[in-house]
Design an enzyme around this catalytic site. Sequence first.
Site, PDB file in Angstrom:
ATOM      1  N   GLU A  14      -2.235  -3.496   4.663  1.00 19.43           N
ATOM      2  CA  GLU A  14      -1.953  -3.487   3.226  1.00 19.43           C
ATOM      3  C   GLU A  14      -2.910  -2.590   2.462  1.00 19.43           C
ATOM      4  O   GLU A  14      -2.658  -2.254   1.314  1.00 19.43           O
ATOM      5  CB  GLU A  14      -1.962  -4.921   2.677  1.00 19.43           C
ATOM      6  CG  GLU A  14      -3.216  -5.724   2.956  1.00 19.43           C
ATOM      7  CD  GLU A  14      -4.230  -5.652   1.839  1.00 19.43           C
ATOM      8  OE1 GLU A  14      -3.842  -5.374   0.702  1.00 19.43           O
ATOM      9  OE2 GLU A  14      -5.422  -5.855   2.117  1.00 19.43           O
ATOM     10  N   HIS A 311      -0.576  -8.988   4.343  1.00 16.10           N
ATOM     11  CA  HIS A 311      -1.943  -9.495   4.303  1.00 16.10           C
ATOM     12  C   HIS A 311      -2.289 -10.194   5.611  1.00 16.10           C
ATOM     13  O   HIS A 311      -3.384 -10.004   6.162  1.00 16.10           O
ATOM     14  CB  HIS A 311      -2.117 -10.477   3.132  1.00 16.10           C
ATOM     15  CG  HIS A 311      -2.444  -9.822   1.833  1.00 16.10           C
ATOM     16  ND1 HIS A 311      -1.476  -9.364   0.975  1.00 16.10           N
ATOM     17  CD2 HIS A 311      -3.625  -9.556   1.229  1.00 16.10           C
ATOM     18  CE1 HIS A 311      -2.044  -8.837  -0.094  1.00 16.10           C
ATOM     19  NE2 HIS A 311      -3.352  -8.943   0.034  1.00 16.10           N
TER      20      HIS A 311
END
Length: 345
Positions: A14, A311
Amino acid sequence: MTKPAILIDGATGEGGGQILRSSLALSMATGQPFRMIHIRANRPKPGLMRQHLTCVQAAAMICGARVTGDAVGSKEITFVPGPVRAGEYHFAVGSAGGTSLVLQAVMPVLLRAQTRSSVTVTGGTHNTHAPPFDFVKNTLLPVLEKTGVSLSARLDRHGFYPAGGGCVVVDVSPTPRPEPLKLLSRGERVGTRASALVARLARSIAMRELGVIRDRLGLTPDQLQVVEVTQSHSPGNAVLIELQFEALTETISSIGEHGKSAERVAEVAAKEALEYIESNEPVGPHLADQLMVPLAILAGGKFRTGPLTQHSRTNIATIQAFGGLVSELEGLVSVRPLLTDTLSA
């Protein structure tokens, strides 16, 4: 002799602040230095922002680390940890940056210290880019306590964007022999409640939000609460839904923003709540990524969740870079412990 630093590419996955916070926690726990390049490369303003710098400085204080590149805007740092020291710590973000994000960086390693610690963080407590305080207190900490540690959290003052100024206190009492987490089912739902927070805003905003939540989730008046925040440096609004199951409580939030109607704020939270209810998995997407690093530092464990977020996948890669192992198969996540002993100064 200092170990050679491992290289972490901050643009991985990310490409935000998560990889930095996880690297700090894992570096302190393992004693492994790291050098991170391309910090927050996938964000509109790359490099360390105020809240990320606070994470670095907080971690350095806890373990007496040697750090280079610790400045706002820096896109590269080197972090060489020393021995972890339990104690009473106070950290100030200096903006509305998330207090919970600072806790992500420092709390996991204090779970394996020899004695208790207290961490006070000032900054944002309810904003759009971090877990709200209520999630930390009611969802994350009780799940971590299943490993044998003891945790408590207190909100002394709310902090909303843009002024921040909130204050949270977390007390950490480690255990010398943590147990692996096993969270494979959530059991029956035993309760639901929703609250709407308003600070220096009309009470009617909260009432409109709760009306949407009531209709979408089929709640009764006794399950709804308006919270009028009297101590806040700036106006703010948040909707919080607690879904209480036998094994854990899931906390879902939506934060009010300028130009976003009360109905839209509530609808976002209601939609996520319904998705969690229908999923039947105990661990929601936000809890999944926040459990991985603490479990790797504690005694590992297994939990069931839905599709992994970016994440979570970034955290898996970061843990593996520090010698850990996290596997996922059809929603079953297994985390292998990194450590065998408590950390000592």
